[in-house]
Design a protein around this motif. Structure first.
Motif, PDB file in Angstrom:
ATOM      1  N   VAL A 178       9.254 -61.559  16.324  1.00 44.31           N
ATOM      2  CA  VAL A 178       9.744 -61.577  14.943  1.00 44.31           C
ATOM      3  C   VAL A 178       9.183 -60.374  14.193  1.00 44.31           C
ATOM      4  N   ASP A 179      10.038 -59.720  13.417  1.00 48.39           N
ATOM      5  CA  ASP A 179       9.563 -58.655  12.527  1.00 48.39           C
ATOM      6  C   ASP A 179      10.344 -58.738  11.224  1.00 48.39           C
ATOM      7  N   MET A 180       9.622 -58.733  10.123  1.00 50.46           N
ATOM      8  CA  MET A 180      10.205 -58.854   8.786  1.00 50.46           C
ATOM      9  C   MET A 180      10.209 -57.496   8.102  1.00 50.46           C
ATOM     10  N   GLU A 181      11.263 -57.224   7.331  1.00 47.74           N
ATOM     11  CA  GLU A 181      11.329 -56.009   6.516  1.00 47.74           C
ATOM     12  C   GLU A 181      11.398 -56.423   5.044  1.00 47.74           C
ATOM     13  N   SER A 182      10.505 -55.855   4.251  1.00 46.25           N
ATOM     14  CA  SER A 182      10.491 -56.155   2.821  1.00 46.25           C
ATOM     15  C   SER A 182      10.557 -54.853   2.034  1.00 46.25           C
ATOM     16  N   TYR A 183      10.812 -54.991   0.753  1.00 49.71           N
ATOM     17  CA  TYR A 183      10.829 -53.817  -0.128  1.00 49.71           C
ATOM     18  C   TYR A 183       9.843 -54.062  -1.251  1.00 49.71           C
ATOM     19  N   SER A 184       8.703 -53.386  -1.152  1.00 53.19           N
ATOM     20  CA  SER A 184       7.681 -53.487  -2.178  1.00 53.19           C
ATOM     21  C   SER A 184       7.401 -54.958  -2.472  1.00 53.19           C
ATOM     22  N   GLU A 185       7.362 -55.309  -3.734  1.00 49.69           N
ATOM     23  CA  GLU A 185       7.082 -56.684  -4.149  1.00 49.69           C
ATOM     24  C   GLU A 185       8.366 -57.477  -4.382  1.00 49.69           C
ATOM     25  N   ARG A 186       9.512 -56.867  -4.119  1.00 49.52           N
ATOM     26  CA  ARG A 186      10.772 -57.496  -4.545  1.00 49.52           C
ATOM     27  C   ARG A 186      11.249 -58.603  -3.624  1.00 49.52           C
ATOM     28  N   GLY A 187      10.858 -58.559  -2.362  1.00 49.34           N
ATOM     29  CA  GLY A 187      11.307 -59.597  -1.456  1.00 49.34           C
ATOM     30  C   GLY A 187      11.455 -59.088  -0.041  1.00 49.34           C
ATOM     31  N   ALA A 188      11.883 -59.999   0.845  1.00 57.28           N
ATOM     32  CA  ALA A 188      12.097 -59.693   2.261  1.00 57.28           C
ATOM     33  C   ALA A 188      13.595 -59.751   2.544  1.00 57.28           C
ATOM     34  N   TYR A 189      14.148 -58.617   2.928  1.00 63.67           N
ATOM     35  CA  TYR A 189      15.604 -58.559   3.090  1.00 63.67           C
ATOM     36  C   TYR A 189      16.061 -58.742   4.528  1.00 63.67           C
ATOM     37  N   MET A 190      15.118 -58.693   5.494  1.00 64.38           N
ATOM     38  CA  MET A 190      15.522 -58.802   6.894  1.00 64.38           C
ATOM     39  C   MET A 190      14.462 -59.533   7.705  1.00 64.38           C
ATOM     40  N   TRP A 191      14.934 -60.424   8.575  1.00 59.59           N
ATOM     41  CA  TRP A 191      14.097 -61.081   9.573  1.00 59.59           C
ATOM     42  C   TRP A 191      14.728 -60.787  10.930  1.00 59.59           C
ATOM     43  N   GLY A 192      14.092 -59.904  11.702  1.00 58.54           N
ATOM     44  CA  GLY A 192      14.615 -59.537  13.010  1.00 58.54           C
ATOM     45  C   GLY A 192      13.965 -60.355  14.108  1.00 58.54           C
ATOM     46  N   THR A 193      14.722 -60.711  15.128  1.00 57.44           N
ATOM     47  CA  THR A 193      14.220 -61.557  16.210  1.00 57.44           C
ATOM     48  C   THR A 193      14.691 -61.036  17.566  1.00 57.44           C
ATOM     49  N   LEU A 194      13.898 -61.325  18.585  1.00 58.14           N
ATOM     50  CA  LEU A 194      14.251 -60.995  19.962  1.00 58.14           C
ATOM     51  C   LEU A 194      13.804 -62.165  20.823  1.00 58.14           C
ATOM     52  N   LEU A 195      14.763 -62.869  21.411  1.00 56.91           N
ATOM     53  CA  LEU A 195      14.446 -64.067  22.193  1.00 56.91           C
ATOM     54  C   LEU A 195      14.447 -63.750  23.681  1.00 56.91           C
ATOM     55  N   THR A 196      13.387 -64.211  24.369  1.00 54.33           N
ATOM     56  CA  THR A 196      13.268 -64.071  25.818  1.00 54.33           C
ATOM     57  C   THR A 196      12.964 -65.438  26.412  1.00 54.33           C
ATOM     58  N   ASP A 197      13.821 -65.898  27.321  1.00 55.02           N
ATOM     59  CA  ASP A 197      13.554 -67.135  28.064  1.00 55.02           C
ATOM     60  C   ASP A 197      13.011 -66.733  29.427  1.00 55.02           C
ATOM     61  N   THR A 198      11.706 -66.820  29.608  1.00 55.14           N
ATOM     62  CA  THR A 198      11.082 -66.362  30.851  1.00 55.14           C
ATOM     63  C   THR A 198      11.408 -67.253  32.034  1.00 55.14           C
ATOM     64  N   THR A 199      11.978 -68.442  31.768  1.00 49.96           N
ATOM     65  CA  THR A 199      12.349 -69.356  32.866  1.00 49.96           C
ATOM     66  C   THR A 199      13.784 -69.172  33.310  1.00 49.96           C
ATOM     67  N   ASN A 200      14.548 -68.361  32.587  1.00 49.32           N
ATOM     68  CA  ASN A 200      15.968 -68.222  32.876  1.00 49.32           C
ATOM     69  C   ASN A 200      16.359 -66.743  32.828  1.00 49.32           C
ATOM     70  N   PRO A 201      16.287 -66.039  33.946  1.00 50.64           N
ATOM     71  CA  PRO A 201      16.595 -64.601  33.957  1.00 50.64           C
ATOM     72  C   PRO A 201      18.047 -64.301  33.608  1.00 50.64           C
ATOM     73  N   ASP A 202      18.915 -65.309  33.675  1.00 51.58           N
ATOM     74  CA  ASP A 202      20.325 -65.076  33.353  1.00 51.58           C
ATOM     75  C   ASP A 202      20.598 -65.099  31.852  1.00 51.58           C
ATOM     76  N   ARG A 203      19.648 -65.608  31.077  1.00 51.54           N
ATOM     77  CA  ARG A 203      19.864 -65.659  29.628  1.00 51.54           C
ATOM     78  C   ARG A 203      19.585 -64.288  29.030  1.00 51.54           C
ATOM     79  N   GLU A 204      20.502 -63.796  28.233  1.00 53.22           N
ATOM     80  CA  GLU A 204      20.379 -62.462  27.649  1.00 53.22           C
ATOM     81  C   GLU A 204      19.176 -62.382  26.708  1.00 53.22           C
TER      82      GLU A 204
END
Length: 551
Positions: free
Chosen positions: A342-368
């Motif tokens: 997870v990585d969040m992007e904010s602008y100064s004190e105004r707020g957080a405009y983006m929450w980026g995610t990258l999911l990895t299922d280590t038990t399922n190599p077929d899952r993207e």
């Protein structure tokens, strides 16, 4: 050379920068401004203009002459407008410009002067938060609230049980600087210095612009005299300064020059904090080489919370060109079956405009292994921020629940959780009950406090000695990761965001949205690469820190 004239901004920060600005440019206020700093200045100016317009509107029914707004124009004309407003006894003076005091060496301006007790109090407007909400339900043994706030429509401070102060030294210094100038002019409430009354006051309006914080100044006024006299001595050449690496260097236009000088003399501040470098220099350890070969106990003044052995190892790494040293035979970081970076992007004190995610299922190599961003492109602050956060939280919770239901372990990772935690909690505080899907503060706190929220930054500090810092962009390249955008940085992303949403009148550039998404995706991929590298055999190629200590 003419005598130095200092503004409030010259009273804090690096003394060497101040000396260079004056000796090289001839003016203590002549410092170059980076694009990132210019963006912050422009945002602050826009915020101040909006707040002044609000304050002016609240006084719209007052008689003529009660409220005065100083017009744009030459400095001399603005000073004269301010003087006439004071002499006429105006209650509110917006955008006040005080006469430059060449004898004492002071310049200053205040967003607001408000008439009180036969004189004027300064009120400054800043583009950061100056209070924090607190619960009115206080424990029985808690000290009573002491913060005084006033409504925006008039100076009438009262105890505020719903807020606590987020004080910044530079704000208090500016208020004391302005108060000192008002005293000298005879314009100040209780004029004549601290003896004019039991307390001196100034006002502070922050980003939320929902009140005026009453700031007590008597103690600060006493300390101001010494601060001002030393700063005048710096620019007058009576106090010698030299380069030393401190946090401010990251955004200073003089840094290339200072870095070259520090590197040439192999200054010890290149590998330890600014205050620690002074302790080492007082103990006769002035270079990185001297620290790298030091044997024996640390200097008597060395702070107990800082590992002296780490400082020695950092110096040895710097001398030998080593990126990291591992503390243990086998570094480790928590892993799980289902992992979400997870990585969040904010602008100064105004707020957080983006929450980026990258999911990895280590038990399922077929899952993207899929990057997914939850974002709002409405300019902050906006209620749509709550919508994007709710979608992020709903998705994260669903993936967590699905992992548990499948009997799999789950972990979400970030790099330096302080920022993410701030906006997780802040989003819950601001949008729960207003936007569907936003969790309560209790739900967020439970997640943050669980073992399934993992800070890779903490794992890096636990596993490695980092001679050049622990920032993700310092550490991830050691693990083999590089960002696609050579200009990628937190500061640069502020510029990109302002253009992406045409913030505060900036020219809109929709291509910056794609750039921000790429930057955010690289941040979450860097976190994934780094933690997987920590768990791999490749990390064993690093030297052990114990082996780098002098024998």
């Amino acid at each position: 050379m003419s005598p130095a004239v200092l503004g409030a901004r010259n009273l804090s920060g690096c003394e060497h920068r101040l000396a260079l600005d004056f000796t090289e440019r001839g003016d203590a206020s002549a410092s170059d401004v980076s694009p990132e700093a210019r963006r912050r200045i422009e945002a602050a100016q826009s915020h101040r203009a909006a707040v002044i317009a609000t304050l002016h509107g609240l006084q719209s029914g007052q008689p003529t002459g009660t409220v005065v707004t100083v017009d744009d124009g030459p400095h001399r004309e603005r000073v004269e407008q301010t003087r006439r407003a004071v002499e006429s006894g105006a209650t509110w003076i917006f955008r006040a410009t005080l006469p430059t005091d060449t004898e004492r060496g002071r310049r200053g301006h205040a967003e607001v002067l408000v008439r009180h007790d036969g004189g004027y109090l300064p009120i400054v407007i800043v583009n950061h938060r100056v209070t924090t909400p607190v619960s009115p339900a206080r424990p029985a043994d808690a000290p009573p609230p002491t913060l005084l706030t006033s409504p925006l429509w008039g100076w009438s401070p009262e105890i505020d049980a719903f807020r606590s102060l987020r004080s910044q030294r530079r704000d208090v210094l500016r208020l004391t600087h302005l108060t000192a100038m008002l005293d000298d002019l005879g314009w100040s409430a209780n004029s004549g210095g601290p003896t004019g009354g039991p307390e001196r006051w100034g006002g502070l309006i922050g980003l939320d612009a929902d009140c005026i914080v009453a700031v007590p100044l008597a103690a600060a006024m006493a300390g101001y005299v010494g601060v001002f006299e030393r700063r005048r001595a710096v620019v007058d050449g009576q106090v010698r300064t030299g380069p030393r690496r401190v946090a401010e260097c990251r955004s200073c236009h003089w840094w290339p020059r200072c870095e070259a000088e520090l590197t040439q003399r192999r200054d010890v501040s290149l590998v330890v904090g600014g205050s620690q470098s002074l302790i080492l220099q007082d103990a006769g350890i002035g270079t990185v080489d001297e620290l790298a070969t030091h044997r024996g106990d640390p200097p008597a003044e060395w702070p107990g919370a800082v590992s002296f052995a780490d400082a020695v190892v950092s110096a040895r790494c710097w001398v030998d060109g080593i990126g990291l040293a591992r503390r243990a035979d086998r570094p480790s970081v928590q892993r799980a079956d289902v992992e979400v970076d997870v990585d969040m992007e904010s602008y100064s004190e105004r707020g957080a405009y983006m929450w980026g995610t990258l999911l990895t299922d280590t038990t399922n190599p077929d899952r993207e292994v899929r990057y997914r961003a939850f974002v709002t492109w409405d300019p902050l602050p906006t209620l749509d921020e709550g919508r994007s956060f709710a979608e992020f939280w709903t998705w994260l919770s669903a993936e967590r629940d699905a992992a548990h239901a499948a009997g799999k372990t789950f972990a979400a990772y970030c790099y330096s959780q302080q920022a993410e935690n701030r906006w997780l909690r802040g989003s819950a505080d601001r949008f729960h009950g207003r936007v569907s899907g936003v969790p309560s503060r209790a739900e967020v706190d439970a997640f943050i406090g669980s073992s399934e929220w993992v800070d890779v930054f903490e794992a890096v500090g636990r596993n490695f000695v980092c001679p050049r810092g622990k920032g993700l962009k310092r550490i991830a390249p050691v693990a083999g990761f590089n960002w696609r955008d050579d200009e990628a940085s937190g500061e640069a992303s502020m510029e990109w965001y302002a253009a992406a949403v045409a913030l505060d009148g900036a020219a809109q550039d929709l291509s910056q949205r794609a750039r921000l998404l790429t930057y955010n995706e690289d941040d979450v991929r860097a976190t994934k690469v780094l933690r997987e590298w920590i768990s791999s055999d490749a990390v064993l190629d690093l030297p052990r820190s114990l082996d780098l200590l002098p024998s």
